[in-house]
Design a protein around this motif. Structure first.
Motif, PDB file in Angstrom:
ATOM      1  N   LEU A  15       0.854  -1.190   0.000  1.00  0.00           N
ATOM      2  CA  LEU A  15       0.000   0.000   0.000  1.00  0.00           C
ATOM      3  C   LEU A  15       0.887   1.235   0.000  1.00  0.00           C
ATOM      4  O   LEU A  15       1.768   1.373   0.852  1.00  0.00           O
ATOM      5  CB  LEU A  15      -0.900   0.010   1.244  1.00  0.00           C
ATOM      6  N   VAL A  16       0.677   2.116  -0.986  1.00  0.00           N
ATOM      7  CA  VAL A  16       1.472   3.338  -1.094  1.00  0.00           C
ATOM      8  C   VAL A  16       0.542   4.537  -1.235  1.00  0.00           C
ATOM      9  O   VAL A  16      -0.596   4.405  -1.677  1.00  0.00           O
ATOM     10  CB  VAL A  16       2.460   3.288  -2.283  1.00  0.00           C
ATOM     11  N   LYS A  17       1.047   5.704  -0.852  1.00  0.00           N
ATOM     12  CA  LYS A  17       0.312   6.966  -1.020  1.00  0.00           C
ATOM     13  C   LYS A  17       1.109   7.817  -1.993  1.00  0.00           C
ATOM     14  O   LYS A  17       2.211   8.250  -1.681  1.00  0.00           O
ATOM     15  CB  LYS A  17       0.160   7.681   0.307  1.00  0.00           C
ATOM     16  N   PRO A  18       0.564   8.056  -3.192  1.00  0.00           N
ATOM     17  CA  PRO A  18       1.269   8.890  -4.172  1.00  0.00           C
ATOM     18  C   PRO A  18       1.427  10.325  -3.672  1.00  0.00           C
ATOM     19  O   PRO A  18       0.602  10.829  -2.912  1.00  0.00           O
ATOM     20  CB  PRO A  18       0.349   8.850  -5.395  1.00  0.00           C
ATOM     21  N   TYR A  19       2.507  10.958  -4.108  1.00  0.00           N
ATOM     22  CA  TYR A  19       2.728  12.370  -3.791  1.00  0.00           C
ATOM     23  C   TYR A  19       3.464  13.014  -4.949  1.00  0.00           C
ATOM     24  O   TYR A  19       4.055  12.337  -5.784  1.00  0.00           O
ATOM     25  CB  TYR A  19       3.522  12.538  -2.493  1.00  0.00           C
ATOM     26  N   GLU A  20       3.408  14.325  -5.001  1.00  0.00           N
ATOM     27  CA  GLU A  20       4.180  15.083  -5.977  1.00  0.00           C
ATOM     28  C   GLU A  20       5.231  15.857  -5.208  1.00  0.00           C
ATOM     29  O   GLU A  20       4.943  16.395  -4.139  1.00  0.00           O
ATOM     30  CB  GLU A  20       3.281  16.038  -6.763  1.00  0.00           C
ATOM     31  N   ARG A  37       4.493  14.661 -19.421  1.00  0.00           N
ATOM     32  CA  ARG A  37       5.211  13.470 -19.875  1.00  0.00           C
ATOM     33  C   ARG A  37       5.866  12.758 -18.697  1.00  0.00           C
ATOM     34  O   ARG A  37       5.823  11.537 -18.592  1.00  0.00           O
ATOM     35  CB  ARG A  37       6.264  13.867 -20.916  1.00  0.00           C
ATOM     36  N   THR A  38       6.462  13.516 -17.793  1.00  0.00           N
ATOM     37  CA  THR A  38       7.079  12.925 -16.607  1.00  0.00           C
ATOM     38  C   THR A  38       6.021  12.250 -15.740  1.00  0.00           C
ATOM     39  O   THR A  38       6.220  11.147 -15.245  1.00  0.00           O
ATOM     40  CB  THR A  38       7.818  14.009 -15.791  1.00  0.00           C
ATOM     41  N   ALA A  39       4.889  12.899 -15.553  1.00  0.00           N
ATOM     42  CA  ALA A  39       3.819  12.328 -14.733  1.00  0.00           C
ATOM     43  C   ALA A  39       3.269  11.043 -15.329  1.00  0.00           C
ATOM     44  O   ALA A  39       2.817  10.166 -14.607  1.00  0.00           O
ATOM     45  CB  ALA A  39       2.702  13.344 -14.561  1.00  0.00           C
ATOM     46  N   MET A  40       3.322  10.906 -16.656  1.00  0.00           N
ATOM     47  CA  MET A  40       2.822   9.698 -17.298  1.00  0.00           C
ATOM     48  C   MET A  40       3.770   8.518 -17.127  1.00  0.00           C
ATOM     49  O   MET A  40       3.368   7.371 -17.214  1.00  0.00           O
ATOM     50  CB  MET A  40       2.576   9.946 -18.784  1.00  0.00           C
ATOM     51  N   VAL A  41       5.032   8.796 -16.886  1.00  0.00           N
ATOM     52  CA  VAL A  41       6.038   7.753 -16.817  1.00  0.00           C
ATOM     53  C   VAL A  41       6.228   7.208 -15.406  1.00  0.00           C
ATOM     54  O   VAL A  41       6.370   6.019 -15.203  1.00  0.00           O
ATOM     55  CB  VAL A  41       7.392   8.281 -17.346  1.00  0.00           C
ATOM     56  N   GLU A  42       6.223   8.062 -14.427  1.00  0.00           N
ATOM     57  CA  GLU A  42       6.541   7.628 -13.072  1.00  0.00           C
ATOM     58  C   GLU A  42       5.555   8.200 -12.069  1.00  0.00           C
ATOM     59  O   GLU A  42       4.889   9.191 -12.320  1.00  0.00           O
ATOM     60  CB  GLU A  42       7.940   8.083 -12.676  1.00  0.00           C
ATOM     61  N   THR A  43       5.473   7.554 -10.947  1.00  0.00           N
ATOM     62  CA  THR A  43       4.703   8.050  -9.820  1.00  0.00           C
ATOM     63  C   THR A  43       5.578   7.910  -8.581  1.00  0.00           C
ATOM     64  O   THR A  43       6.166   6.861  -8.342  1.00  0.00           O
ATOM     65  CB  THR A  43       3.405   7.239  -9.628  1.00  0.00           C
ATOM     66  N   ARG A  44       5.655   8.978  -7.820  1.00  0.00           N
ATOM     67  CA  ARG A  44       6.365   8.941  -6.550  1.00  0.00           C
ATOM     68  C   ARG A  44       5.351   8.611  -5.471  1.00  0.00           C
ATOM     69  O   ARG A  44       4.224   9.086  -5.499  1.00  0.00           O
ATOM     70  CB  ARG A  44       7.019  10.286  -6.268  1.00  0.00           C
ATOM     71  N   ALA A  45       5.763   7.777  -4.521  1.00  0.00           N
ATOM     72  CA  ALA A  45       4.833   7.356  -3.474  1.00  0.00           C
ATOM     73  C   ALA A  45       5.593   7.059  -2.187  1.00  0.00           C
ATOM     74  O   ALA A  45       6.796   6.809  -2.205  1.00  0.00           O
ATOM     75  CB  ALA A  45       4.072   6.117  -3.933  1.00  0.00           C
ATOM     76  N   VAL A  46       4.853   7.088  -1.093  1.00  0.00           N
ATOM     77  CA  VAL A  46       5.396   6.720   0.210  1.00  0.00           C
ATOM     78  C   VAL A  46       4.787   5.377   0.589  1.00  0.00           C
ATOM     79  O   VAL A  46       3.568   5.188   0.492  1.00  0.00           O
ATOM     80  CB  VAL A  46       5.041   7.778   1.281  1.00  0.00           C
ATOM     81  N   VAL A  47       5.615   4.427   1.024  1.00  0.00           N
ATOM     82  CA  VAL A  47       5.148   3.101   1.427  1.00  0.00           C
ATOM     83  C   VAL A  47       4.464   3.211   2.792  1.00  0.00           C
ATOM     84  O   VAL A  47       5.060   3.705   3.753  1.00  0.00           O
ATOM     85  CB  VAL A  47       6.326   2.098   1.495  1.00  0.00           C
ATOM     86  N   LEU A  48       3.203   2.746   2.861  1.00  0.00           N
ATOM     87  CA  LEU A  48       2.449   2.799   4.113  1.00  0.00           C
ATOM     88  C   LEU A  48       2.323   1.454   4.800  1.00  0.00           C
ATOM     89  O   LEU A  48       2.277   1.375   6.021  1.00  0.00           O
ATOM     90  CB  LEU A  48       1.043   3.351   3.866  1.00  0.00           C
ATOM     91  N   ASP A  49       2.214   0.378   4.016  1.00  0.00           N
ATOM     92  CA  ASP A  49       2.042  -0.953   4.593  1.00  0.00           C
ATOM     93  C   ASP A  49       2.493  -1.981   3.567  1.00  0.00           C
ATOM     94  O   ASP A  49       2.401  -1.740   2.358  1.00  0.00           O
ATOM     95  CB  ASP A  49       0.584  -1.180   4.976  1.00  0.00           C
TER      96      ASP A  49
END
Length: 108
Positions: A15-20, A37-49
């Motif tokens: 389980l992750v929570k995406p962030y910018e 274009r960058t947003a379409m390629v990757e997503t940054r997220a924080v691991v929650l569980d």
């Protein structure tokens, strides 16, 4: 970071929570097409569980709770927390590609 979503991943799920990343003012302007274009390629997220079977057989887990990571834009499923109503992503353990150890201080 505490999991307040009301969701508990099973098996190989994470389980992750995406962030910018924080955008600070600067003199460099990044065109909207580049940002998209960058947003379409990757997503940054924080691991929650992390599910109990995640990275089973690997000598070292790819991530731990609280780590900032990169995942594929289309990995997993978008879910709404049953306890808090926030938006999360439930991804497969192998959809985590790397940890983010440092971010630029002057994001445009």
């Amino acid at each position: 970071m505490e999991n307040k979503s009301g969701l508990r991943p099973l098996g190989h799920a994470v389980l992750v929570k995406p962030y910018e990343p924080e955008i600070k003012k600067s003199t460099i302007v990044i065109p909207e097409t580049v940002r998209e274009r960058t947003a379409m390629v990757e997503t940054r997220a924080v691991v929650l569980d992390i599910g109990p079977e995640a990275w089973k057989g690997e000598s070292v887990p790819r991530a731990t709770v609280g780590d900032k990571v990169l995942i594929s834009k289309f990995a997993g499923v978008i879910v709404k927390g049953t306890a808090d109503g926030d938006t999360y992503r439930m991804v497969n353990d192998l959809d985590i590609y790397c940890k983010i150890e440092q971010e630029e201080e002057n994001q445009a």
